[in-house]
Design a protein around this motif. Structure first.
Motif, PDB file in Angstrom:
ATOM      1  N   ARG A  51       0.814  -1.222   0.000  1.00  0.00           N
ATOM      2  CA  ARG A  51       0.000   0.000   0.000  1.00  0.00           C
ATOM      3  C   ARG A  51       0.843   1.265   0.000  1.00  0.00           C
ATOM      4  O   ARG A  51       0.497   2.248  -0.637  1.00  0.00           O
ATOM      5  N   LEU A  52       1.938   1.258   0.753  1.00  0.00           N
ATOM      6  CA  LEU A  52       2.792   2.453   0.814  1.00  0.00           C
ATOM      7  C   LEU A  52       3.780   2.502  -0.354  1.00  0.00           C
ATOM      8  O   LEU A  52       4.598   3.412  -0.439  1.00  0.00           O
ATOM      9  N   ARG A  53       3.704   1.483  -1.224  1.00  0.00           N
ATOM     10  CA  ARG A  53       4.558   1.418  -2.426  1.00  0.00           C
ATOM     11  C   ARG A  53       6.037   1.609  -2.067  1.00  0.00           C
ATOM     12  O   ARG A  53       6.793   2.285  -2.783  1.00  0.00           O
ATOM     13  N   ILE A  54       6.460   1.003  -0.975  1.00  0.00           N
ATOM     14  CA  ILE A  54       7.828   1.216  -0.482  1.00  0.00           C
ATOM     15  C   ILE A  54       8.865   0.649  -1.449  1.00  0.00           C
ATOM     16  O   ILE A  54       9.837   1.325  -1.813  1.00  0.00           O
ATOM     17  N   LEU A  55       8.645  -0.587  -1.901  1.00  0.00           N
ATOM     18  CA  LEU A  55       9.637  -1.179  -2.814  1.00  0.00           C
ATOM     19  C   LEU A  55       9.588  -0.523  -4.192  1.00  0.00           C
ATOM     20  O   LEU A  55      10.608  -0.443  -4.882  1.00  0.00           O
ATOM     21  N   ASP A  56       8.410  -0.029  -4.584  1.00  0.00           N
ATOM     22  CA  ASP A  56       8.307   0.687  -5.862  1.00  0.00           C
ATOM     23  C   ASP A  56       9.205   1.913  -5.849  1.00  0.00           C
ATOM     24  O   ASP A  56       9.892   2.215  -6.824  1.00  0.00           O
ATOM     25  N   ARG A  57       9.173   2.619  -4.712  1.00  0.00           N
ATOM     26  CA  ARG A  57      10.004   3.829  -4.590  1.00  0.00           C
ATOM     27  C   ARG A  57      11.483   3.480  -4.622  1.00  0.00           C
ATOM     28  O   ARG A  57      12.275   4.153  -5.290  1.00  0.00           O
ATOM     29  N   ILE A  58      11.862   2.444  -3.855  1.00  0.00           N
ATOM     30  CA  ILE A  58      13.277   2.046  -3.828  1.00  0.00           C
ATOM     31  C   ILE A  58      13.710   1.609  -5.229  1.00  0.00           C
ATOM     32  O   ILE A  58      14.772   2.000  -5.723  1.00  0.00           O
ATOM     33  N   ASP A  59      12.858   0.830  -5.868  1.00  0.00           N
ATOM     34  CA  ASP A  59      13.163   0.332  -7.217  1.00  0.00           C
ATOM     35  C   ASP A  59      13.326   1.495  -8.204  1.00  0.00           C
ATOM     36  O   ASP A  59      14.233   1.480  -9.028  1.00  0.00           O
ATOM     37  N   ALA A 284      -4.917  -9.147  -4.770  1.00  0.00           N
ATOM     38  CA  ALA A 284      -5.658  -9.033  -3.508  1.00  0.00           C
ATOM     39  C   ALA A 284      -4.978  -8.041  -2.562  1.00  0.00           C
ATOM     40  O   ALA A 284      -5.639  -7.323  -1.815  1.00  0.00           O
ATOM     41  N   PHE A 285      -3.645  -8.005  -2.614  1.00  0.00           N
ATOM     42  CA  PHE A 285      -2.919  -7.056  -1.763  1.00  0.00           C
ATOM     43  C   PHE A 285      -2.868  -5.661  -2.398  1.00  0.00           C
ATOM     44  O   PHE A 285      -2.423  -4.703  -1.777  1.00  0.00           O
ATOM     45  N   GLY A 286      -3.268  -5.579  -3.680  1.00  0.00           N
ATOM     46  CA  GLY A 286      -3.239  -4.286  -4.364  1.00  0.00           C
ATOM     47  C   GLY A 286      -1.941  -4.035  -5.109  1.00  0.00           C
ATOM     48  O   GLY A 286      -1.583  -2.886  -5.369  1.00  0.00           O
ATOM     49  N   SER A 287      -1.206  -5.103  -5.447  1.00  0.00           N
ATOM     50  CA  SER A 287       0.054  -4.940  -6.176  1.00  0.00           C
ATOM     51  C   SER A 287      -0.135  -5.314  -7.642  1.00  0.00           C
ATOM     52  O   SER A 287      -0.847  -6.265  -7.957  1.00  0.00           O
ATOM     53  N   ASP A 288       0.510  -4.565  -8.530  1.00  0.00           N
ATOM     54  CA  ASP A 288       0.421  -4.886  -9.959  1.00  0.00           C
ATOM     55  C   ASP A 288       1.653  -5.658 -10.446  1.00  0.00           C
ATOM     56  O   ASP A 288       1.826  -5.900 -11.614  1.00  0.00           O
ATOM     57  N   ALA A 289       2.541  -6.032  -9.499  1.00  0.00           N
ATOM     58  CA  ALA A 289       3.784  -6.702  -9.874  1.00  0.00           C
ATOM     59  C   ALA A 289       3.516  -8.152 -10.297  1.00  0.00           C
ATOM     60  O   ALA A 289       2.655  -8.819  -9.730  1.00  0.00           O
ATOM     61  N   GLY A 290       4.271  -8.618 -11.293  1.00  0.00           N
ATOM     62  CA  GLY A 290       4.237 -10.034 -11.656  1.00  0.00           C
ATOM     63  C   GLY A 290       5.202 -10.793 -10.766  1.00  0.00           C
ATOM     64  O   GLY A 290       5.976 -10.179 -10.023  1.00  0.00           O
ATOM     65  N   ILE A 291       5.183 -12.139 -10.866  1.00  0.00           N
ATOM     66  CA  ILE A 291       6.038 -12.920  -9.958  1.00  0.00           C
ATOM     67  C   ILE A 291       7.526 -12.664 -10.205  1.00  0.00           C
ATOM     68  O   ILE A 291       8.340 -12.760  -9.282  1.00  0.00           O
ATOM     69  N   PRO A 294      10.804  -7.933  -8.719  1.00  0.00           N
ATOM     70  CA  PRO A 294      11.187  -7.835  -7.299  1.00  0.00           C
ATOM     71  C   PRO A 294      10.310  -6.868  -6.492  1.00  0.00           C
ATOM     72  O   PRO A 294      10.255  -6.974  -5.272  1.00  0.00           O
ATOM     73  N   ARG A 295       9.580  -5.975  -7.170  1.00  0.00           N
ATOM     74  CA  ARG A 295       8.671  -5.104  -6.424  1.00  0.00           C
ATOM     75  C   ARG A 295       7.567  -5.913  -5.751  1.00  0.00           C
ATOM     76  O   ARG A 295       6.944  -5.465  -4.798  1.00  0.00           O
ATOM     77  N   GLY A 296       7.340  -7.120  -6.265  1.00  0.00           N
ATOM     78  CA  GLY A 296       6.330  -7.994  -5.667  1.00  0.00           C
ATOM     79  C   GLY A 296       6.913  -8.915  -4.590  1.00  0.00           C
ATOM     80  O   GLY A 296       6.237  -9.828  -4.127  1.00  0.00           O
ATOM     81  N   PHE A 297       8.150  -8.663  -4.210  1.00  0.00           N
ATOM     82  CA  PHE A 297       8.828  -9.538  -3.230  1.00  0.00           C
ATOM     83  C   PHE A 297       8.034  -9.719  -1.924  1.00  0.00           C
ATOM     84  O   PHE A 297       7.959 -10.837  -1.403  1.00  0.00           O
ATOM     85  N   PRO A 298       7.411  -8.644  -1.377  1.00  0.00           N
ATOM     86  CA  PRO A 298       6.634  -8.851  -0.138  1.00  0.00           C
ATOM     87  C   PRO A 298       5.524  -9.894  -0.308  1.00  0.00           C
ATOM     88  O   PRO A 298       5.252 -10.663   0.617  1.00  0.00           O
ATOM     89  N   VAL A 299       4.910  -9.921  -1.492  1.00  0.00           N
ATOM     90  CA  VAL A 299       3.834 -10.891  -1.733  1.00  0.00           C
ATOM     91  C   VAL A 299       4.424 -12.306  -1.761  1.00  0.00           C
ATOM     92  O   VAL A 299       3.866 -13.244  -1.176  1.00  0.00           O
ATOM     93  N   LEU A 300       5.577 -12.445  -2.420  1.00  0.00           N
ATOM     94  CA  LEU A 300       6.239 -13.751  -2.477  1.00  0.00           C
ATOM     95  C   LEU A 300       6.613 -14.218  -1.057  1.00  0.00           C
ATOM     96  O   LEU A 300       6.428 -15.391  -0.700  1.00  0.00           O
ATOM     97  N   MET A 301       7.103 -13.295  -0.236  1.00  0.00           N
ATOM     98  CA  MET A 301       7.480 -13.653   1.130  1.00  0.00           C
ATOM     99  C   MET A 301       6.256 -14.030   1.970  1.00  0.00           C
ATOM    100  O   MET A 301       6.323 -14.915   2.823  1.00  0.00           O
ATOM    101  N   PHE A 302       5.118 -13.363   1.705  1.00  0.00           N
ATOM    102  CA  PHE A 302       3.900 -13.753   2.416  1.00  0.00           C
ATOM    103  C   PHE A 302       3.508 -15.182   2.040  1.00  0.00           C
ATOM    104  O   PHE A 302       3.175 -16.001   2.900  1.00  0.00           O
ATOM    105  N   LEU A 303       3.570 -15.485   0.729  1.00  0.00           N
ATOM    106  CA  LEU A 303       3.233 -16.844   0.292  1.00  0.00           C
ATOM    107  C   LEU A 303       4.158 -17.862   0.950  1.00  0.00           C
ATOM    108  O   LEU A 303       3.729 -18.936   1.360  1.00  0.00           O
TER     109      LEU A 303
END
Ligand SMILES: [Zn+2]
Length: 392
Positions: A51-59, A284-291, A294-303
């Motif tokens: 939600r805070l797009r933290i990794l998007d900003r870092i990326d 579901a988390f509101g991310s548009d990243a594909g697997i 790396p911006r989707g890394f938090p989702v991968l870590m949740f899984l």
């Protein structure tokens, strides 16, 4: 009167007293709930970062860097920042609650200092591993997840190989067991099992934990047996022999290789499933990243944490099988069923000895102490001592 294994087992467990048994049950049940709440916390962290797009900003800041450096830094940033965000949770589960139950006497400063060392190692190794995973997704095509098993096997083997040499000495002081009857007994046991007696150590486990414990770590030439000072101080010579027999059992029966194989197969399954459901979970988390992003890394870590939670019954069932085999090895080689039983009872403070069947199946990495003591007593009944029986 003939020896009754059931009655002997009951006597061992009851000797803990109703208060200690209630406390152990309370602690164990609480730990089981924490493993569930850990997944919820992981979900909240993922939600926050997405939600805070933290990794998007870092990326975005790393935009001009190459794939490897960018991926490594984004993964490392998440591992580091999420650990900081969840510090209160970690302090509660890892230090405050352990202290409240008397399971640790570690001062908070030392806990935090060691946690920082562990975090640095975890961030570096974790980011390297996931750099490998993202490289596979990029290069290995649709069935990249098959290769993740090889990557996991290499990573686990490397960590197991390095752990006793590089990692564990950062947290504890490992020394040869001092000369005396304990050392003499251990040297005999090691030689019988074909282990270099120079590889039996004692360590200051009391620094982190009051648990009665010993372990085997390392692979091949780096493998060694280590006994916590808690166990050495609180145990009779026979108890040390019985516990060491158990640990040598793990070593001789090659259980560490079972771990490498099982975790690698599990990695393949896990990354296969992640590949299938990632887009839906990310949305579901509101991310548009594909697997592969790396911006989707938090989702991968949740899984990963969800799968780790769900895989517990499988991993624990395998672990319990190995633990029973190690107990049997101790009984066959050392033949001290009463010493094994009384040593096991000392671990019942942090593993309730009488769980219900479902609890044991899902959450117990070791068979319940009651079951293990019963096995030792059955052994005793089947192998009556030749001389006069030991005093009760
Ligand atoms: Zn064991």
């Amino acid at each position: 009167m003939s020896f009754d294994p059931a009655a002997a087992t009951k006597a061992y467990i009851d000797a803990l007293g109703p208060e200690a048994l209630a406390k152990a049950a309370d602690y164990t049940r609480g730990s089981e709930w924490l493993s569930f709440w850990g997944v919820v916390v992981a979900g909240l962290v993922t939600y926050l970062f997405v939600r805070l797009r933290i990794l998007d900003r870092i990326d975005a800041k790393l935009g001009k860097r190459g794939f490897a450096l960018r991926t490594f830094l984004v993964c490392a940033a998440f591992l580091l920042l999420s650990a900081i965000v969840t510090l209160p949770w970690d302090l509660y589960t890892g230090w405050w609650r352990e202290t409240a139950y008397g399971r640790t006497s570690q001062p908070l400063g030392d806990y935090l200092g060691q946690g920082a060392i562990g975090l640095v190692i975890g961030v570096l190794l974790g980011a390297l591993f996931f750099l490998g995973i993202y490289a596979l997704i990029r290069r290995a095509g649709k069935r990249w997840w098959i290769w993740s098993g090889g990557l996991a096997a290499a990573a686990i083997s490397l960590i197991l190989l390095l752990a006793p040499v590089v990692i564990e000495p950062l947290f504890n002081d490992y020394k040869p067991v001092p000369a005396g009857p304990v050392r003499d007994a251990l040297v005999v046991q090691a030689k019988e099992a074909g282990i270099d007696p120079g590889r039996i150590y004692m360590f200051d486990g009391s620094r982190q934990s009051n648990n009665f414990t010993a372990n085997v770590s390392g692979l091949g030439h780096s493998a060694r047996i280590a006994i916590s000072d808690v166990a050495l101080k609180g145990a009779s010579l026979d108890e040390v022999k019985a516990v060491t027999g158990h640990e040598i059992g793990h070593y001789v029966l090659g259980h560490v290789w079972i771990i490498v194989i099982v975790f690698s197969l599990l990695a393949v399954l896990l990354f296969f499933l992640a590949d299938r459901i990632f887009p839906r979970v990310a949305r579901a988390f509101g991310s548009d990243a594909g697997i592969g992003d790396p911006r989707g890394f938090p989702v991968l870590m949740f899984l990963l944490s969800l799968f780790a939670f769900l895989a517990q019954p499988v991993l624990n069932t395998l672990s319990r099988t190995d633990e029973s085999a190690a107990d049997a090895y101790s009984l066959q080689t050392v033949n001290l069923p009463d010493a094994l039983a009384s040593a096991l009872v000392k671990t019942a403070e942090y593993r309730s000895p009488r769980p219900n069947a479902v609890e044991e199946f899902v959450f117990y990495s070791h068979p319940s102490v009651e079951r293990r003591v019963r096995a030792a007593m059955e052994w005793k009944a089947a192998h009556p001592p030749v001389e006069t029986p030991a005093p009760e």
